[in-house]
Scaffold this motif. Structure first.
Motif, PDB file in Angstrom:
ATOM      1  N   GLY A   1     -38.841-136.294   1.508  1.00  0.00           N
ATOM      2  CA  GLY A   1     -38.936-135.088   1.787  1.00  0.00           C
ATOM      3  C   GLY A   1     -40.197-134.051   1.791  1.00  0.00           C
ATOM      4  N   ASN A   2     -40.401-132.556   0.976  1.00  0.00           N
ATOM      5  CA  ASN A   2     -41.765-132.746   1.015  1.00  0.00           C
ATOM      6  C   ASN A   2     -41.589-131.406   0.079  1.00  0.00           C
ATOM      7  OD1 ASN A   2     -40.833-129.732   2.273  1.00  0.00           O
ATOM      8  ND2 ASN A   2     -40.350-131.035   4.043  1.00  0.00           N
ATOM      9  N   GLY A   3     -42.871-130.546  -0.682  1.00  0.00           N
ATOM     10  CA  GLY A   3     -43.416-129.937  -1.737  1.00  0.00           C
ATOM     11  C   GLY A   3     -42.756-128.751  -1.151  1.00  0.00           C
ATOM     12  N   PHE A   4     -43.030-128.134  -0.369  1.00  0.00           N
ATOM     13  CA  PHE A   4     -42.277-126.587   0.264  1.00  0.00           C
ATOM     14  C   PHE A   4     -40.373-126.811   0.015  1.00  0.00           C
ATOM     15  CE2 PHE A   4     -45.304-127.674   3.856  1.00  0.00           C
ATOM     16  CZ  PHE A   4     -46.559-126.893   3.021  1.00  0.00           C
ATOM     17  N   ALA A   5     -40.088-127.598   0.605  1.00  0.00           N
ATOM     18  CA  ALA A   5     -37.945-127.790   0.148  1.00  0.00           C
ATOM     19  C   ALA A   5     -38.161-127.624  -1.941  1.00  0.00           C
ATOM     20  CB  ALA A   5     -38.104-128.716   0.478  1.00  0.00           C
ATOM     21  N   VAL A   6     -39.319-128.318  -2.391  1.00  0.00           N
ATOM     22  CA  VAL A   6     -38.806-128.413  -3.917  1.00  0.00           C
ATOM     23  C   VAL A   6     -39.389-126.819  -4.233  1.00  0.00           C
ATOM     24  CG1 VAL A   6     -39.795-129.677  -6.013  1.00  0.00           C
ATOM     25  CG2 VAL A   6     -39.529-130.921  -4.177  1.00  0.00           C
ATOM     26  N   CYS A   7     -40.551-126.462  -3.798  1.00  0.00           N
ATOM     27  CA  CYS A   7     -40.870-124.974  -4.401  1.00  0.00           C
ATOM     28  C   CYS A   7     -39.511-123.654  -4.030  1.00  0.00           C
ATOM     29  CB  CYS A   7     -41.728-124.729  -3.336  1.00  0.00           C
ATOM     30  SG  CYS A   7     -42.459-122.867  -3.527  1.00  0.00           S
ATOM     31  N   ALA A   8     -38.481-124.079  -3.141  1.00  0.00           N
ATOM     32  CA  ALA A   8     -37.807-123.770  -2.305  1.00  0.00           C
ATOM     33  C   ALA A   8     -36.595-123.491  -3.704  1.00  0.00           C
ATOM     34  CB  ALA A   8     -37.122-123.692  -1.050  1.00  0.00           C
ATOM     35  N   ALA A   9     -36.191-124.730  -4.162  1.00  0.00           N
ATOM     36  CA  ALA A   9     -34.900-124.995  -5.220  1.00  0.00           C
ATOM     37  C   ALA A   9     -35.511-124.594  -6.511  1.00  0.00           C
ATOM     38  CB  ALA A   9     -35.355-126.476  -4.778  1.00  0.00           C
ATOM     39  N   ALA A  10     -36.941-124.323  -6.427  1.00  0.00           N
ATOM     40  CA  ALA A  10     -37.492-123.968  -7.426  1.00  0.00           C
ATOM     41  C   ALA A  10     -37.159-122.583  -7.743  1.00  0.00           C
ATOM     42  CB  ALA A  10     -39.712-124.608  -7.536  1.00  0.00           C
ATOM     43  N   ARG A  11     -37.934-121.952  -6.751  1.00  0.00           N
ATOM     44  CA  ARG A  11     -37.685-120.446  -6.663  1.00  0.00           C
ATOM     45  C   ARG A  11     -36.346-120.343  -7.061  1.00  0.00           C
ATOM     46  NH1 ARG A  11     -41.878-120.430  -7.682  1.00  0.00           N
ATOM     47  NH2 ARG A  11     -41.292-118.992  -9.490  1.00  0.00           N
ATOM     48  N   GLU A  12     -35.449-121.417  -6.604  1.00  0.00           N
ATOM     49  CA  GLU A  12     -33.492-120.148  -6.875  1.00  0.00           C
ATOM     50  C   GLU A  12     -33.338-121.047  -7.865  1.00  0.00           C
ATOM     51  OE1 GLU A  12     -29.268-122.235  -5.068  1.00  0.00           O
ATOM     52  OE2 GLU A  12     -31.314-122.397  -3.407  1.00  0.00           O
ATOM     53  N   ALA A  13     -33.508-122.523  -8.797  1.00  0.00           N
ATOM     54  CA  ALA A  13     -33.186-122.523  -9.894  1.00  0.00           C
ATOM     55  C   ALA A  13     -33.586-121.536 -11.170  1.00  0.00           C
ATOM     56  CB  ALA A  13     -33.250-123.896  -9.975  1.00  0.00           C
ATOM     57  N   ALA A  14     -35.654-121.365 -10.858  1.00  0.00           N
ATOM     58  CA  ALA A  14     -36.398-120.882 -11.849  1.00  0.00           C
ATOM     59  C   ALA A  14     -37.069-119.635 -11.252  1.00  0.00           C
ATOM     60  CB  ALA A  14     -36.717-121.293 -13.259  1.00  0.00           C
ATOM     61  N   PRO A  15     -36.476-118.476 -10.612  1.00  0.00           N
ATOM     62  CA  PRO A  15     -37.396-117.607  -9.964  1.00  0.00           C
ATOM     63  C   PRO A  15     -39.291-117.321 -10.999  1.00  0.00           C
ATOM     64  CG  PRO A  15     -34.788-116.754 -10.230  1.00  0.00           C
ATOM     65  CD  PRO A  15     -35.270-118.014 -11.198  1.00  0.00           C
ATOM     66  N   GLU A  16     -38.931-116.824 -11.866  1.00  0.00           N
ATOM     67  CA  GLU A  16     -40.007-116.316 -12.718  1.00  0.00           C
ATOM     68  C   GLU A  16     -41.050-117.896 -13.076  1.00  0.00           C
ATOM     69  OE1 GLU A  16     -40.318-113.589 -13.379  1.00  0.00           O
ATOM     70  OE2 GLU A  16     -38.163-113.503 -12.181  1.00  0.00           O
ATOM     71  N   MET A  17     -40.390-119.222 -12.949  1.00  0.00           N
ATOM     72  CA  MET A  17     -41.299-119.953 -13.169  1.00  0.00           C
ATOM     73  C   MET A  17     -42.040-120.119 -11.943  1.00  0.00           C
ATOM     74  SD  MET A  17     -40.224-124.545 -13.281  1.00  0.00           S
ATOM     75  CE  MET A  17     -40.396-124.438 -11.519  1.00  0.00           C
ATOM     76  N   PRO A  18     -44.057-120.716 -12.673  1.00  0.00           N
ATOM     77  CA  PRO A  18     -44.827-120.983 -11.688  1.00  0.00           C
ATOM     78  C   PRO A  18     -44.734-122.265 -11.455  1.00  0.00           C
ATOM     79  CG  PRO A  18     -45.178-120.724 -13.900  1.00  0.00           C
ATOM     80  CD  PRO A  18     -44.318-120.060 -14.095  1.00  0.00           C
ATOM     81  N   VAL A  19     -44.838-122.170 -10.103  1.00  0.00           N
ATOM     82  CA  VAL A  19     -45.291-123.080  -8.910  1.00  0.00           C
ATOM     83  C   VAL A  19     -46.968-123.512  -8.085  1.00  0.00           C
ATOM     84  CG1 VAL A  19     -44.583-124.760  -7.096  1.00  0.00           C
ATOM     85  CG2 VAL A  19     -42.631-123.025  -8.186  1.00  0.00           C
ATOM     86  N   ILE A  20     -47.488-123.942  -8.820  1.00  0.00           N
ATOM     87  CA  ILE A  20     -48.446-124.384  -8.386  1.00  0.00           C
ATOM     88  C   ILE A  20     -48.616-126.051  -7.661  1.00  0.00           C
ATOM     89  CG2 ILE A  20     -51.253-125.538  -9.210  1.00  0.00           C
ATOM     90  CD1 ILE A  20     -51.113-124.286 -11.570  1.00  0.00           C
ATOM     91  N   PHE A  21     -49.536-125.228  -6.320  1.00  0.00           N
ATOM     92  CA  PHE A  21     -49.312-126.865  -5.721  1.00  0.00           C
ATOM     93  C   PHE A  21     -50.543-127.646  -5.602  1.00  0.00           C
ATOM     94  CE2 PHE A  21     -45.921-124.583  -2.915  1.00  0.00           C
ATOM     95  CZ  PHE A  21     -45.537-125.245  -2.490  1.00  0.00           C
ATOM     96  N   LEU A  22     -51.120-128.803  -5.201  1.00  0.00           N
ATOM     97  CA  LEU A  22     -51.220-129.597  -5.123  1.00  0.00           C
ATOM     98  C   LEU A  22     -51.651-130.353  -3.990  1.00  0.00           C
ATOM     99  CD1 LEU A  22     -50.439-131.830  -8.332  1.00  0.00           C
ATOM    100  CD2 LEU A  22     -51.296-129.883  -8.277  1.00  0.00           C
ATOM    101  N   THR A  23     -52.915-130.114  -2.774  1.00  0.00           N
ATOM    102  CA  THR A  23     -53.081-129.560  -1.498  1.00  0.00           C
ATOM    103  C   THR A  23     -54.202-130.634  -1.302  1.00  0.00           C
ATOM    104  OG1 THR A  23     -53.951-128.084  -1.769  1.00  0.00           O
ATOM    105  CG2 THR A  23     -52.142-127.467  -1.271  1.00  0.00           C
TER     106      THR A  23
END
Length: 223
Positions: free
Chosen positions: A57-79
């Motif tokens: 998989g990839n981090g983009f899909a995880v970010c989408a799941a995070a936005r759905e599960a916890a919309p207010e939780m901040p996400v930081i990408f490691l790139t």
């Protein structure tokens, strides 16, 4: 504070876990997209650190799941330091920030704490005049019209707006952009970044009123 760390490099996982636990965080690490999505569905987290490229998989899909599960939780990408496409894509998905590999420990901790402070304060947008930046969505608007910034321009504007009312030295800006560019940012390069940003956000770039110059010191966004 509970951190979801999604990373498949075991050395990075060990180093970040030791660093974060030493600062009082509780860390839950996952190496795959499926594992991270399952963790988001079963547990509550305060912040997520996501690698873009995973073994499964990839981090983009995880970010989408995070936005759905916890919309207010901040996400930081490691790139990857030279992967601007991934950076922009992550911000478009609603990431609060990104940090380029290899990163410095103090810079990562500073970014994490800034993202958590923004969430705790309930700030939805950073505003200066008719310019607004939404850290949750990554959108920048001027007089209601969306602006399209490069990853470096976005990082520069975010840093300036997060420090609104303070004088930011050129060295401080250089350090912030070093993490974004993955390389030393010279004075001449910084001048170019500031000029390009002003061309997009100022009504009259030759006479800026949003990002103003403090002669001999640096720059400031007025309160």
């Amino acid at each position: 504070m509970r951190v979801l760390l999604v990373e498949d490099d075991h050395a990075i996982v060990r180093a970040l876990t030791d660093l974060l636990e030493g600062e009082g965080f509780t860390v839950r690490s996952c190496a795959t997209q499926d594992g991270a999505c399952a963790a988001l569905a079963a547990e509550d987290f305060d912040i997520a650190l996501l690698d873009v490229t995973l073994a499964q998989g990839n981090g983009f899909a995880v970010c989408a799941a995070a936005r759905e599960a916890a919309p207010e939780m901040p996400v930081i990408f490691l790139t990857a330091s030279d992967d601007e496409f991934s950076t922009v894509a992550g911000l478009d998905l609603g990431a609060a920030d990104y940090i380029a590999k290899p990163f410095r420990a103090r810079e990562l901790l500073s970014r994490i704490r800034a993202a958590l402070r923004t969430r705790a304060s309930g700030v939805q947008e950073l505003v200066a005049g008719n310019l607004s930046l939404n850290p949750s969505s990554g959108q920048v608007r001027k007089a209601g019209r969306e602006l399209y910034l490069s990853a470096l321009e976005y990082r520069l504007l975010l840093f300036l707006l997060q420090n609104k009312g303070r004088i930011i030295t050129r060295d401080q800006l250089g350090d912030a952009l070093w993490e974004a560019a993955g390389e030393y940012v010279s004075d001449n390069a910084l001048n170019v970044y500031i000029r390009r940003l002003r061309e997009k956000i100022e009504d009259d770039p030759a006479n800026p009123v949003i990002v103003t110059t403090v002669r001999g010191v640096g720059y400031k966004v007025a309160e």
